[in-house]
Design an enzyme around this catalytic site. Structure first.
Site, PDB file in Angstrom:
ATOM      1  N   ALA A  22       0.807  -1.230   0.000  1.00 37.59           N
ATOM      2  CA  ALA A  22       0.000   0.000   0.000  1.00 37.59           C
ATOM      3  C   ALA A  22       0.840   1.281   0.000  1.00 37.59           C
ATOM      4  O   ALA A  22       0.457   2.271  -0.621  1.00 37.59           O
ATOM      5  CB  ALA A  22      -0.931   0.000   1.208  1.00 37.59           C
ATOM      6  N   THR A  26       0.265   5.319  -1.751  1.00 41.20           N
ATOM      7  CA  THR A  26      -0.278   6.434  -0.956  1.00 41.20           C
ATOM      8  C   THR A  26       0.111   7.762  -1.610  1.00 41.20           C
ATOM      9  O   THR A  26      -0.674   8.712  -1.583  1.00 41.20           O
ATOM     10  CB  THR A  26       0.202   6.380   0.514  1.00 41.20           C
ATOM     11  OG1 THR A  26       1.591   6.104   0.539  1.00 41.20           O
ATOM     12  CG2 THR A  26      -0.529   5.313   1.291  1.00 41.20           C
ATOM     13  N   PHE A  33      -5.868   0.883   3.224  1.00 44.56           N
ATOM     14  CA  PHE A  33      -7.072   0.358   3.877  1.00 44.56           C
ATOM     15  C   PHE A  33      -6.832  -0.102   5.309  1.00 44.56           C
ATOM     16  O   PHE A  33      -7.724  -0.089   6.131  1.00 44.56           O
ATOM     17  CB  PHE A  33      -7.632  -0.838   3.082  1.00 44.56           C
ATOM     18  CG  PHE A  33      -8.356  -0.445   1.836  1.00 44.56           C
ATOM     19  CD1 PHE A  33      -9.196  -1.336   1.209  1.00 44.56           C
ATOM     20  CD2 PHE A  33      -8.208   0.813   1.289  1.00 44.56           C
ATOM     21  CE1 PHE A  33      -9.879  -0.983   0.049  1.00 44.56           C
ATOM     22  CE2 PHE A  33      -8.885   1.174   0.147  1.00 44.56           C
ATOM     23  CZ  PHE A  33      -9.724   0.271  -0.491  1.00 44.56           C
ATOM     24  N   GLN A  99       0.723  -6.392  -3.820  1.00 45.34           N
ATOM     25  CA  GLN A  99      -0.488  -6.590  -3.013  1.00 45.34           C
ATOM     26  C   GLN A  99      -1.558  -5.585  -3.420  1.00 45.34           C
ATOM     27  O   GLN A  99      -2.685  -5.662  -2.952  1.00 45.34           O
ATOM     28  CB  GLN A  99      -0.165  -6.345  -1.530  1.00 45.34           C
ATOM     29  CG  GLN A  99       0.811  -7.306  -0.907  1.00 45.34           C
ATOM     30  CD  GLN A  99       1.135  -6.887   0.529  1.00 45.34           C
ATOM     31  OE1 GLN A  99       1.913  -5.969   0.765  1.00 45.34           O
ATOM     32  NE2 GLN A  99       0.549  -7.557   1.492  1.00 45.34           N
ATOM     33  N   HIS A 119      -3.740  -9.730  -5.075  1.00 41.48           N
ATOM     34  CA  HIS A 119      -5.064  -9.457  -4.506  1.00 41.48           C
ATOM     35  C   HIS A 119      -6.066  -8.998  -5.559  1.00 41.48           C
ATOM     36  O   HIS A 119      -7.084  -8.426  -5.223  1.00 41.48           O
ATOM     37  CB  HIS A 119      -4.946  -8.442  -3.363  1.00 41.48           C
ATOM     38  CG  HIS A 119      -4.158  -8.966  -2.197  1.00 41.48           C
ATOM     39  ND1 HIS A 119      -3.552  -8.153  -1.267  1.00 41.48           N
ATOM     40  CD2 HIS A 119      -3.849 -10.233  -1.811  1.00 41.48           C
ATOM     41  CE1 HIS A 119      -2.918  -8.898  -0.359  1.00 41.48           C
ATOM     42  NE2 HIS A 119      -3.087 -10.162  -0.686  1.00 41.48           N
ATOM     43  N   CYS A 152     -24.447 -10.530 -14.128  1.00 39.53           N
ATOM     44  CA  CYS A 152     -23.917 -10.795 -15.466  1.00 39.53           C
ATOM     45  C   CYS A 152     -25.075 -11.209 -16.381  1.00 39.53           C
ATOM     46  O   CYS A 152     -26.129 -11.641 -15.902  1.00 39.53           O
ATOM     47  CB  CYS A 152     -22.895 -11.925 -15.371  1.00 39.53           C
ATOM     48  SG  CYS A 152     -22.140 -12.399 -16.937  1.00 39.53           S
ATOM     49  N   SER A 192       5.272  -1.995   2.197  1.00 40.49           N
ATOM     50  CA  SER A 192       4.398  -3.005   2.806  1.00 40.49           C
ATOM     51  C   SER A 192       4.818  -3.197   4.259  1.00 40.49           C
ATOM     52  O   SER A 192       6.009  -3.217   4.558  1.00 40.49           O
ATOM     53  CB  SER A 192       4.510  -4.334   2.061  1.00 40.49           C
ATOM     54  OG  SER A 192       3.798  -5.349   2.749  1.00 40.49           O
ATOM     55  N   ASP A 234      10.036   7.142   2.149  1.00 45.88           N
ATOM     56  CA  ASP A 234       9.015   7.080   1.120  1.00 45.88           C
ATOM     57  C   ASP A 234       9.647   6.638  -0.204  1.00 45.88           C
ATOM     58  O   ASP A 234      10.621   7.226  -0.666  1.00 45.88           O
ATOM     59  CB  ASP A 234       8.410   8.483   0.985  1.00 45.88           C
ATOM     60  CG  ASP A 234       7.258   8.521   0.004  1.00 45.88           C
ATOM     61  OD1 ASP A 234       7.048   7.540  -0.741  1.00 45.88           O
ATOM     62  OD2 ASP A 234       6.567   9.554  -0.013  1.00 45.88           O
TER      63      ASP A 234
END
Ligand SMILES: [Zn+2]
Length: 252
Positions: A22, A26, A33, A99, A119, A152, A192, A234
């Site tokens: 994630a 950002t 999340f 991810q 994911h 569908c 992560s 970062d």
């Protein structure tokens, strides 16, 4: 300085595996999340079995996905995504495992088939019966108008093509990721916290197979003790400089 150390590691490695989470996105305005302000602090996740068996659960899930859709649709890759894409174009990247469900690696120029999305993706809708994939915009518009969970044409339940809680990860993605881990001689885990399994096992598995392990993250991770090099910060600030430095080292 860590930038030149990173560039040297990249220059000397034969098979580089990059694993992203994630924190990679950002900087593109995609919320984490699971973070302190994350959505799971105020919403209850809908498990896959519930989605498949309960109309109300499907409404709840679509409502949650609709809430974030415009943010996902309009997100742009950041400097870190672009740097990784450049690394790939330089032929210095063996595999990229993510991810993230935002598709920003591909938007940065990474070829679709070369990103392993553990994911799934928010950029497509998938029929749970026939597997047909479709563009999200009209389907979200339909749900917004009717508040009925979309179906569908085959009658199956439509769902954003992300892996839900309680849903198994695609076997081919996992085996592809672990195969990349077993052949890597350098692995980067970027953005992560390395807490979510089985995803977090992938960089760890590379380390166990003998790869040098670099972790770049803001804040501690569950695998800091395994890292050969741990960089606090970062990725949008670190990766572009490292790739620039690498280009100089390679004389390009
Ligand atoms: Zn279908």
């Amino acid at each position: 300085m860590s930038t030149s150390r990173l560039a040297n590691l990249l220059k000397n490695a034969d098979r580089v595996l990059v694993f992203t989470g994630a924190g990679m996105s950002t900087g593109s305005g995609i919320p984490d999340f699971r973070g302190p302000q994350g959505v799971w602090k105020r919403r209850r996740p809908v498990y896959y079995d519930e989605f498949m068996t309960s109309y109300e659960a499907r409404v709840l899930h679509w409502d949650f996905k609709l809430e974030g859709w415009l943010q996902f649709r309009d997100a742009k890759p950041n400097q870190a995504h672009l740097a990784l894409s450049e690394l790939d174009q330089m032929g210095r990247l063996d595999a990229l495992v993510t991810q993230n469900i935002d598709g920003l690696h591909q938007l940065a120029g990474h070829p679709e088939g070369r990103v392993i999305e553990l994911h799934g993706t928010n950029r497509e809708i998938e029929c749970q019966t026939c597997g047909k994939r479709m563009d999200p915009d009209p389907i979200f518009a339909q749900f917004e108008r009717t508040r009925k969970p979309p179906l569908c044409e085959c009658g199956g339940f439509l769902k954003p093509a992300t892996i839900s809680f309680g849903q198994a990860m695609p076997y081919d993605k996992l085996t592809g990721a672990f195969a990349a881990a077993s052949r890597a001689d350098l692995v980067f885990a970027i953005g992560s916290t390395l807490e979510v399994e089985p995803a977090a096992s992938i960089p760890r598995s590379a380390k166990e197979h003998g790869a040098l392990y670099v972790i770049i993250n803001q804040g501690t991770t569950a695998q800091d003790h395994l890292a050969d090099l741990r960089i606090e910060g970062d990725a949008t600030a670190i990766l572009p400089d490292a790739v620039d430095e690498l280009r100089k080292l390679l004389g390009r």
